[in-house]
Design a protein around this motif. Sequence first.
Motif, PDB file in Angstrom:
ATOM      1  N   ILE A 220      40.258 -17.499   4.057  1.00 55.64           N
ATOM      2  CA  ILE A 220      39.581 -18.250   5.114  1.00 55.64           C
ATOM      3  C   ILE A 220      39.488 -19.704   4.667  1.00 55.64           C
ATOM      4  O   ILE A 220      38.913 -19.994   3.610  1.00 55.64           O
ATOM      5  CB  ILE A 220      38.168 -17.709   5.406  1.00 55.64           C
ATOM      6  N   PRO A 263      35.113 -16.063  11.970  1.00 59.89           N
ATOM      7  CA  PRO A 263      36.086 -15.780  10.903  1.00 59.89           C
ATOM      8  C   PRO A 263      35.674 -14.637   9.995  1.00 59.89           C
ATOM      9  O   PRO A 263      36.534 -13.935   9.442  1.00 59.89           O
ATOM     10  CB  PRO A 263      36.177 -17.106  10.131  1.00 59.89           C
ATOM     11  N   CYS A 267      37.833 -11.309   9.307  1.00 60.45           N
ATOM     12  CA  CYS A 267      38.094 -10.823   7.952  1.00 60.45           C
ATOM     13  C   CYS A 267      37.871  -9.320   7.883  1.00 60.45           C
ATOM     14  O   CYS A 267      38.729  -8.565   7.402  1.00 60.45           O
ATOM     15  CB  CYS A 267      37.197 -11.553   6.957  1.00 60.45           C
TER      16      CYS A 267
END
Length: 281
Positions: A220, A263, A267
């Motif tokens: 990320i 995000p 993930c």
Amino acid sequence: MTLRDAMVETLAGWEADLPSDWRVALGDIGDDFDRVGGDLEFEAWEPIFPARRGRHFPGQPKGAHALAAFDGIAPQNVRCMILGQDPYPEPGFATGRAFEAGNLASWNELDKMFSKSIRAYMQLIAAARTGDQSLSESFARWPDVRRMLCDPDHGFEEPSAIGDRWVRQGVLLLNASLTLSRFKVDIDPHQARGHLPFWRPLMLKVIATLRERDQSMVFIGFGDAAADIFAAAGLSEGEHGSYALVLRDHPAFAERVLGRENPFLLCNSYLEARGASPVAW
């Protein structure tokens, strides 16, 4: 004095500060100080922070040092690598981990920081942990998230402990630069031509080392510096078999990040789809 000379004086032999398992995994990287612009001036009173392992900088958080992100997490246990830009531009906040602010007695004290970055970041974390995506729809929801973070009933750790939680879950909290001396929101030459290029070989080696393992991995990246490093490492955004890359603007520009797909949930979706445990954000 030049910044290059100051960095030589401060950072020569920095690899000795890595835990032994990382030194073995990464191999020799070296300290190429020629990557630092030779014309950058440095005043004797200016700091280079965080300090080296075992050295003290006045007011620094307990346990802070430039390579602290590698402590407590072995290379083989990394499941998610987060890459920010550089340390918080205040030695009293910079711990050596990305998106972790030291010397905070409570979450209320985040409002002392001029940057929105860690507040917007924690909005994303709160939304991922609770499942309430409205918490990260805009920066206007920060006061609600702050109250939640401070309410023991919601189970959030104190600011000094939450980073440890992520590390135990296999999250490597790196910045594109591990040190800082001068800072501007739009990038000071000390950042752009000094610290960022100096640490770039380490970042590229970490990414390559993590990709060599036969296990699912999520990267990320927050901000242009992170995106540039991932591009140089040959990674592109999206899912690519053994790894996934999620890129976002830096949370300092909160409204460019908030309101988009979370995000941290992306993930976990990737990890779970490949039979791995999600990260307990």
